[in-house]
Write an enzyme that holds these catalytic residues in place. Structure first.
Site, PDB file in Angstrom:
ATOM      1  N   ASP A  67      63.268  34.622  86.854  1.00  0.00           N
ATOM      2  CA  ASP A  67      63.143  34.488  85.316  1.00  0.00           C
ATOM      3  C   ASP A  67      64.356  34.198  84.698  1.00  0.00           C
ATOM      4  O   ASP A  67      65.447  34.050  85.022  1.00  0.00           O
ATOM      5  CB  ASP A  67      62.770  36.039  84.842  1.00  0.00           C
ATOM      6  CG  ASP A  67      63.711  37.042  85.151  1.00  0.00           C
ATOM      7  OD1 ASP A  67      64.552  36.771  85.821  1.00  0.00           O
ATOM      8  OD2 ASP A  67      63.152  38.279  85.261  1.00  0.00           O
ATOM      9  N   ASN A 136      59.914  49.748  82.479  1.00  0.00           N
ATOM     10  CA  ASN A 136      58.227  50.077  81.945  1.00  0.00           C
ATOM     11  C   ASN A 136      57.552  49.396  83.019  1.00  0.00           C
ATOM     12  O   ASN A 136      56.357  49.061  83.091  1.00  0.00           O
ATOM     13  CB  ASN A 136      58.270  49.163  80.883  1.00  0.00           C
ATOM     14  CG  ASN A 136      58.271  47.654  80.971  1.00  0.00           C
ATOM     15  OD1 ASN A 136      58.931  47.102  82.185  1.00  0.00           O
ATOM     16  ND2 ASN A 136      58.324  46.902  80.015  1.00  0.00           N
ATOM     17  N   HIS A 138      58.079  46.448  84.899  1.00  0.00           N
ATOM     18  CA  HIS A 138      58.076  45.147  85.016  1.00  0.00           C
ATOM     19  C   HIS A 138      58.548  44.587  86.153  1.00  0.00           C
ATOM     20  O   HIS A 138      59.754  45.123  86.819  1.00  0.00           O
ATOM     21  CB  HIS A 138      58.336  44.456  83.598  1.00  0.00           C
ATOM     22  CG  HIS A 138      59.924  44.523  83.533  1.00  0.00           C
ATOM     23  ND1 HIS A 138      60.305  44.345  82.073  1.00  0.00           N
ATOM     24  CD2 HIS A 138      60.907  44.273  84.212  1.00  0.00           C
ATOM     25  CE1 HIS A 138      61.509  44.185  82.032  1.00  0.00           C
ATOM     26  NE2 HIS A 138      62.060  44.173  83.474  1.00  0.00           N
ATOM     27  N   GLU A 143      55.517  41.596  81.920  1.00  0.00           N
ATOM     28  CA  GLU A 143      55.257  43.168  81.309  1.00  0.00           C
ATOM     29  C   GLU A 143      53.989  43.699  81.319  1.00  0.00           C
ATOM     30  O   GLU A 143      53.087  42.998  81.982  1.00  0.00           O
ATOM     31  CB  GLU A 143      55.643  42.990  79.773  1.00  0.00           C
ATOM     32  CG  GLU A 143      56.793  42.300  79.117  1.00  0.00           C
ATOM     33  CD  GLU A 143      58.052  43.417  79.289  1.00  0.00           C
ATOM     34  OE1 GLU A 143      58.148  44.138  80.201  1.00  0.00           O
ATOM     35  OE2 GLU A 143      58.881  42.918  78.493  1.00  0.00           O
TER      36      GLU A 143
END
Ligand code: GLP
Length: 237
Positions: A67, A136, A138, A143
């Site tokens: 990413d 979270n 990810h 997400e």
């Protein structure tokens, strides 16, 4: 999922490097997927060291990063381009043209995602994808709620991710709100996944990832469906 429990981040870095080296050694043109964040730092330090002592070479390796933030220049210290140069590429014998990091400054971001996806296809299957875990759940910047069959795409970062990653920036306002990321489908195509997770603050999410329901609400839970995942962690799960 094979689980290797380690005592600390040093051991995690060493064990993870052993797996990367094993993968590279037998291959003529190894294709690696790379991650950023604090977790892989010791892994990369180990690889740099082994390369300098001549134990491994990256001369024929091809890499793809998971990413990149949208809107940071490649020489911005918070960009993942900068991170990769600093922690790995500048210290090893890889050919720079064989390293691929998404361009978060591209004029046409969708086109950038599509051509990145095509480059991965052209390189053949990814031999090993290194993967960290967000607080979270990810993976990359996928997400919660991201489709399991997604390919490389543009994302709006969750507020919780912006907050978690603000520790690397001067202020929360400096954290980009968008990013580009390999999709979950892209990640799942890798032959093998090296999943590295450290720190007690990730204990609850890691338990949900490994033992919980496989759901798009917890993106990393998809790894339960991958046939070849090695998890290295200092967390008791
Ligand atoms: C970022 C990256 C992820 C990474 C995660 C965890 O959000 N996009 O790819 O896995 O951070 O980072 P850390 O290892 O610093 O906890």
């Amino acid at each position: 999922m094979e689980i290797i429990k380690v005592k600390d981040s040093d051991e995690l870095g060493r064990k993870a490097a052993e797996i990367v080296i094993e993968t590279i050694k037998g291959k003529e043109n190894p294709v690696l997927g790379l991650a950023t964040g604090s977790t892989p730092e010791k892994l990369y330090a180990n690889l740099v060291e082994k390369c300098n002592t001549g134990e491994i070479t990256f001369k024929n390796a091809v890499t793809f990063n998971l990413d990149e933030y949208v809107g940071l220049t490649i020489d911005d210290p918070q960009s993942y381009h900068y991170y990769m140069d600093k922690h790995l590429f500048d210290g090893i014998d890889i050919q720079k043209e064989n390293t691929h990091v998404l361009d978060g400054e591209a004029e046409d971001l969708q086109k950038e995602c599509d051509s990145f996806e095509q480059l991965i296809k052209d390189a053949g299957e990814m031999d090993l994808q290194i993967l960290g875990l967000g607080l979270n759940g990810h993976i990359g910047f996928n997400e919660p709620g991201t489709a399991f069959d997604s390919r490389t795409h543009i994302v709006e970062l969750e507020q919780s991710t912006i907050e978690a990653n603000s520790r690397f920036f001067e202020s929360k306002e400096d954290v980009p709100t968008k990013a580009l990321t390999m999709g979950i489908g892209t990640i799942m195509d890798a032959k093998k996944i090296l999943f590295i997770v450290q720190g007690e603050q990730k204990a609850d999410i890691l338990k949900a990832v490994v033992h919980g329901e496989v759901t798009e609400d917890v993106p990393a839970s998809v790894l339960q469906q991958h046939p070849n995942v090695v998890l290295i962690t200092d967390i008791d799960i």
